[in-house]
Design a protein around this motif. Structure first.
Motif, mmCIF file in Angstrom:
data_model
loop_
_atom_site.group_PDB
_atom_site.id
_atom_site.type_symbol
_atom_site.label_atom_id
_atom_site.label_comp_id
_atom_site.label_asym_id
_atom_site.label_seq_id
_atom_site.Cartn_x
_atom_site.Cartn_y
_atom_site.Cartn_z
ATOM 1 N N VAL A 154 0.834 -1.202 0.000
ATOM 2 C CA VAL A 154 0.000 0.000 0.000
ATOM 3 C C VAL A 154 0.869 1.253 0.000
ATOM 4 C CG1 VAL A 154 -1.741 1.296 1.281
ATOM 5 C CG2 VAL A 154 -1.853 -1.209 1.198
ATOM 6 N N VAL A 163 -4.343 4.335 -3.583
ATOM 7 C CA VAL A 163 -4.558 5.030 -2.301
ATOM 8 C C VAL A 163 -3.961 6.428 -2.284
ATOM 9 C CG1 VAL A 163 -4.549 2.808 -1.117
ATOM 10 C CG2 VAL A 163 -2.468 4.198 -1.135
ATOM 11 N N MET A 169 -6.084 6.827 6.937
ATOM 12 C CA MET A 169 -6.858 6.431 5.759
ATOM 13 C C MET A 169 -8.137 7.252 5.720
ATOM 14 S SD MET A 169 -6.355 2.298 5.889
ATOM 15 C CE MET A 169 -7.324 2.095 7.357
ATOM 16 N N LEU A 191 -12.430 6.370 2.652
ATOM 17 C CA LEU A 191 -12.340 4.935 2.473
ATOM 18 C C LEU A 191 -13.416 4.418 1.540
ATOM 19 C CD1 LEU A 191 -11.371 3.999 6.095
ATOM 20 C CD2 LEU A 191 -10.107 3.297 4.066
ATOM 21 N N ASP A 240 -11.223 -0.966 -0.210
ATOM 22 C CA ASP A 240 -10.111 -0.900 0.741
ATOM 23 C C ASP A 240 -10.218 -1.981 1.819
ATOM 24 O OD1 ASP A 240 -10.387 2.666 0.569
ATOM 25 O OD2 ASP A 240 -8.852 1.426 -0.393
#
Length: 119
Positions: free
Chosen positions: A48, A63, A82, A85, A89
């Motif tokens: 990620v 991302v 994060m 979202l 995800d």
């Protein structure tokens, strides 16, 4: 030897936010590149984001702009903020530490934390 413990996972609605933490043991945390991986059901584990010991970051396209990695070397902790979202995800998120010293590669994994994003 480095031990990694993730926390902060959970269930959130699409568009929401979570912050994952990864606490590391060991005196030389600052020398490691820290990575967050994730693995969704039926899929391969994917990288990620990474942050080097110098603070350089590298994000997966999926991302970038929504997730932010940071590290606090004084606390031996790396974070993953994060935002925005999406259901895609949803995955188990793993913290990883790696470094190379000469010919020796050091690589450690946490146990993972589940992130579930509902639509």
């Amino acid at each position: 030897q480095v031990q990694l413990v993730e926390s902060g996972g959970g269930l959130v609605q699409a568009g929401g936010s979570l912050r994952l933490s990864c606490a590391a043991s060991g005196r030389i945390f600052s020398t490691y590149t820290m990575n967050w991986y994730r693995q969704a059901p039926g899929k391969q584990r994917e990288l990620v984001v990474s942050i080097t010991n110098g603070g350089s970051t590298n994000y997966a396209d999926s991302v970038r702009g929504r997730f932010t990695i940071s590290r606090d070397n004084a606390k031996n902790t790396v974070y993953l903020q994060m935002n925005k979202l999406k259901p895609e995800d949803t995955a188990v998120y793993y913290c990883n530490a790696d470094r190379v010293e000469g010919r020796t590669k050091y690589n450690y994994w946490g146990q993972g934390t589940q992130v579930t994003v509902s639509s």
